[in-house]
Write a protein that holds these residues in place. Sequence first.
Motif, PDB file in Angstrom:
ATOM      1  N   LEU A 253       0.839  -1.200   0.000  1.00 32.49           N
ATOM      2  CA  LEU A 253       0.000   0.000   0.000  1.00 32.49           C
ATOM      3  C   LEU A 253       0.874   1.250   0.000  1.00 32.49           C
ATOM      4  O   LEU A 253       0.647   2.184  -0.785  1.00 32.49           O
ATOM      5  N   LEU A 254       1.873   1.270   0.845  1.00 30.16           N
ATOM      6  CA  LEU A 254       2.784   2.415   0.916  1.00 30.16           C
ATOM      7  C   LEU A 254       3.529   2.623  -0.402  1.00 30.16           C
ATOM      8  O   LEU A 254       3.795   3.763  -0.812  1.00 30.16           O
ATOM      9  N   ALA A 255       3.860   1.509  -1.068  1.00 28.62           N
ATOM     10  CA  ALA A 255       4.606   1.580  -2.333  1.00 28.62           C
ATOM     11  C   ALA A 255       3.706   1.878  -3.533  1.00 28.62           C
ATOM     12  O   ALA A 255       4.202   2.063  -4.642  1.00 28.62           O
ATOM     13  N   GLY A 256       2.390   1.910  -3.323  1.00 29.98           N
ATOM     14  CA  GLY A 256       1.466   2.187  -4.416  1.00 29.98           C
ATOM     15  C   GLY A 256       1.168   0.994  -5.290  1.00 29.98           C
ATOM     16  O   GLY A 256       0.588   1.147  -6.368  1.00 29.98           O
TER      17      GLY A 256
ATOM     18  N   ASP B 288      -4.171  -0.208  -3.905  1.00 29.31           N
ATOM     19  CA  ASP B 288      -4.819   1.053  -3.549  1.00 29.31           C
ATOM     20  C   ASP B 288      -5.570   0.995  -2.221  1.00 29.31           C
ATOM     21  O   ASP B 288      -5.659   1.999  -1.517  1.00 29.31           O
ATOM     22  N   LEU B 289      -6.133  -0.173  -1.911  1.00 31.91           N
ATOM     23  CA  LEU B 289      -6.969  -0.327  -0.727  1.00 31.91           C
ATOM     24  C   LEU B 289      -6.644  -1.644  -0.033  1.00 31.91           C
ATOM     25  O   LEU B 289      -6.382  -2.657  -0.699  1.00 31.91           O
ATOM     26  N   PHE B 290      -6.690  -1.624   1.288  1.00 25.27           N
ATOM     27  CA  PHE B 290      -6.462  -2.855   2.045  1.00 25.27           C
ATOM     28  C   PHE B 290      -7.420  -2.907   3.226  1.00 25.27           C
ATOM     29  O   PHE B 290      -7.340  -2.089   4.136  1.00 25.27           O
ATOM     30  N   PRO B 291      -8.376  -3.851   3.249  1.00 29.31           N
ATOM     31  CA  PRO B 291      -9.295  -3.982   4.377  1.00 29.31           C
ATOM     32  C   PRO B 291      -8.618  -4.680   5.556  1.00 29.31           C
ATOM     33  O   PRO B 291      -8.027  -5.757   5.401  1.00 29.31           O
ATOM     34  N   LEU B 292      -8.707  -4.057   6.739  1.00 32.20           N
ATOM     35  CA  LEU B 292      -8.018  -4.594   7.904  1.00 32.20           C
ATOM     36  C   LEU B 292      -8.675  -4.054   9.168  1.00 32.20           C
ATOM     37  O   LEU B 292      -9.228  -2.953   9.171  1.00 32.20           O
ATOM     38  N   ASP B 293      -8.612  -4.839  10.234  1.00 33.63           N
ATOM     39  CA  ASP B 293      -9.061  -4.376  11.538  1.00 33.63           C
ATOM     40  C   ASP B 293      -8.392  -3.035  11.852  1.00 33.63           C
ATOM     41  O   ASP B 293      -7.168  -2.901  11.748  1.00 33.63           O
ATOM     42  N   GLU B 294      -9.190  -2.043  12.226  1.00 32.88           N
ATOM     43  CA  GLU B 294      -8.679  -0.688  12.409  1.00 32.88           C
ATOM     44  C   GLU B 294      -7.586  -0.633  13.475  1.00 32.88           C
ATOM     45  O   GLU B 294      -6.528  -0.011  13.284  1.00 32.88           O
ATOM     46  N   PHE B 295      -7.813  -1.282  14.592  1.00 36.06           N
ATOM     47  CA  PHE B 295      -6.863  -1.297  15.693  1.00 36.06           C
ATOM     48  C   PHE B 295      -5.557  -1.964  15.249  1.00 36.06           C
ATOM     49  O   PHE B 295      -4.453  -1.457  15.483  1.00 36.06           O
ATOM     50  N   THR B 296      -5.679  -3.104  14.593  1.00 37.10           N
ATOM     51  CA  THR B 296      -4.508  -3.857  14.142  1.00 37.10           C
ATOM     52  C   THR B 296      -3.676  -3.060  13.151  1.00 37.10           C
ATOM     53  O   THR B 296      -2.442  -3.008  13.238  1.00 37.10           O
ATOM     54  N   GLY B 297      -4.346  -2.426  12.187  1.00 42.59           N
ATOM     55  CA  GLY B 297      -3.636  -1.692  11.146  1.00 42.59           C
ATOM     56  C   GLY B 297      -2.806  -0.554  11.688  1.00 42.59           C
ATOM     57  O   GLY B 297      -1.619  -0.412  11.353  1.00 42.59           O
ATOM     58  N   TRP B 298      -3.409   0.261  12.564  1.00 43.51           N
ATOM     59  CA  TRP B 298      -2.672   1.409  13.089  1.00 43.51           C
ATOM     60  C   TRP B 298      -1.538   0.980  14.015  1.00 43.51           C
ATOM     61  O   TRP B 298      -0.462   1.576  14.024  1.00 43.51           O
TER      62      TRP B 298
ATOM     63  N   ALA C 184       2.585   1.687  13.266  1.00 52.42           N
ATOM     64  CA  ALA C 184       3.394   2.408  14.244  1.00 52.42           C
ATOM     65  C   ALA C 184       4.529   1.556  14.803  1.00 52.42           C
ATOM     66  O   ALA C 184       5.332   2.048  15.606  1.00 52.42           O
ATOM     67  N   SER C 185       4.618   0.296  14.360  1.00 51.12           N
ATOM     68  CA  SER C 185       5.624  -0.621  14.903  1.00 51.12           C
ATOM     69  C   SER C 185       6.963  -0.465  14.188  1.00 51.12           C
ATOM     70  O   SER C 185       7.093   0.250  13.190  1.00 51.12           O
ATOM     71  N   ASP C 186       7.955  -1.198  14.683  1.00 54.33           N
ATOM     72  CA  ASP C 186       9.292  -1.162  14.087  1.00 54.33           C
ATOM     73  C   ASP C 186       9.353  -1.830  12.719  1.00 54.33           C
ATOM     74  O   ASP C 186      10.388  -1.759  12.050  1.00 54.33           O
ATOM     75  N   ALA C 187       8.259  -2.484  12.317  1.00 54.14           N
ATOM     76  CA  ALA C 187       8.232  -3.142  11.012  1.00 54.14           C
ATOM     77  C   ALA C 187       8.125  -2.147   9.860  1.00 54.14           C
ATOM     78  O   ALA C 187       8.272  -2.532   8.693  1.00 54.14           O
ATOM     79  N   PHE C 188       7.906  -0.838  10.191  1.00 51.53           N
ATOM     80  CA  PHE C 188       7.716   0.177   9.159  1.00 51.53           C
ATOM     81  C   PHE C 188       8.627   1.364   9.429  1.00 51.53           C
ATOM     82  O   PHE C 188       8.989   1.645  10.568  1.00 51.53           O
ATOM     83  N   PRO C 189       8.998   2.094   8.364  1.00 53.58           N
ATOM     84  CA  PRO C 189       9.821   3.289   8.545  1.00 53.58           C
ATOM     85  C   PRO C 189       9.098   4.315   9.413  1.00 53.58           C
ATOM     86  O   PRO C 189       7.869   4.387   9.422  1.00 53.58           O
TER      87      PRO C 189
ATOM     88  N   ALA D  39       5.573   6.297   8.693  1.00 50.16           N
ATOM     89  CA  ALA D  39       4.771   5.604   7.676  1.00 50.16           C
ATOM     90  C   ALA D  39       3.280   5.825   7.907  1.00 50.16           C
ATOM     91  O   ALA D  39       2.507   5.999   6.947  1.00 50.16           O
ATOM     92  N   HIS D  40       2.869   5.834   9.183  1.00 52.89           N
ATOM     93  CA  HIS D  40       1.440   5.995   9.478  1.00 52.89           C
ATOM     94  C   HIS D  40       0.915   7.363   9.067  1.00 52.89           C
ATOM     95  O   HIS D  40      -0.283   7.533   8.867  1.00 52.89           O
ATOM     96  N   ASP D  41       1.818   8.353   8.917  1.00 48.74           N
ATOM     97  CA  ASP D  41       1.387   9.691   8.496  1.00 48.74           C
ATOM     98  C   ASP D  41       1.002   9.740   7.018  1.00 48.74           C
ATOM     99  O   ASP D  41       0.354  10.699   6.567  1.00 48.74           O
ATOM    100  N   LEU D  42       1.398   8.722   6.263  1.00 47.34           N
ATOM    101  CA  LEU D  42       1.095   8.670   4.832  1.00 47.34           C
ATOM    102  C   LEU D  42      -0.221   7.945   4.539  1.00 47.34           C
ATOM    103  O   LEU D  42      -0.686   7.944   3.405  1.00 47.34           O
ATOM    104  N   ILE D  43      -0.796   7.364   5.575  1.00 47.52           N
ATOM    105  CA  ILE D  43      -1.951   6.481   5.410  1.00 47.52           C
ATOM    106  C   ILE D  43      -3.172   7.078   6.100  1.00 47.52           C
ATOM    107  O   ILE D  43      -3.068   7.753   7.127  1.00 47.52           O
ATOM    108  N   THR D  44      -4.340   6.792   5.553  1.00 51.66           N
ATOM    109  CA  THR D  44      -5.603   7.138   6.190  1.00 51.66           C
ATOM    110  C   THR D  44      -6.576   5.982   5.981  1.00 51.66           C
ATOM    111  O   THR D  44      -6.223   4.971   5.356  1.00 51.66           O
TER     112      THR D  44
END
Length: 253
Positions: A164-167, A170-180, A184-189, A192-197
Amino acid sequence: MKRWLAGALLLCWMGWAAAVELLISTGEYAPWSGEKLQGDGFVNRVVREAFAREGIAVRFDYLPWARALESLRNGSVQASSFWFDDPVKAKEFLYSAPISEHREVLFHRKDRAVPNWQKLSDLNSLRFGSTRGYSYTVEFRQLARQGLLAVEEADDDRVNLLKLLAGRIDLFPLDEFTGWQLLASDAFPRGAHDLITTETKPFSVQYGHLLMRRSPANAQLMARFNAGLAKLRADGTLERFRLDLYRGSGMGQ
């Protein structure tokens, strides 16, 4: 004689259940389930405690979700935690009473315009990501199977969010709590969460369940689990676990 024999068999079964750990397949879906989470995450914490209230010990076997379900199907484990409502699975497996509630939303990049939509088919110009082994909704599966939605499958949520981050999707359905939490974890730069909504309109509202294979013995075992779960609700333990989850205390290391 028959009544005595039935009672003896029940006592033997109860003694076996107390002496032997139930092996339960599960997977990574923080903060709901996870091998490195305290208590194995909210759902598995509830599963362990509900069985404990009935004098039954459990052990979790962490696998990719598709393998977790297959291990239940082939009898390698006695139960699997946890799965959303699915009419196809419900024909094959016993479902417990609901353990958890999940609001799934569509994650996307902030710079990716998403048209106003009322039904999923309105989004047929966009590419969806999905995670192998997940249930999703009947509508989503049907549209994907009919080729009316473009859906790319990946092995886990982390890969889908990276795509999703790499384009690449376009869309990924996921549990809201899990996704955020994952973003925010170390698995992402960092950032990264600032680029997503997410879309305000929910993709689905799902409930998590323990699954077992269909058999008379498992029907009794599931009844005991549901009884233990009811005790957790009645004495406030389930609500305390839920507050722990949302406060972030005791659910992660």
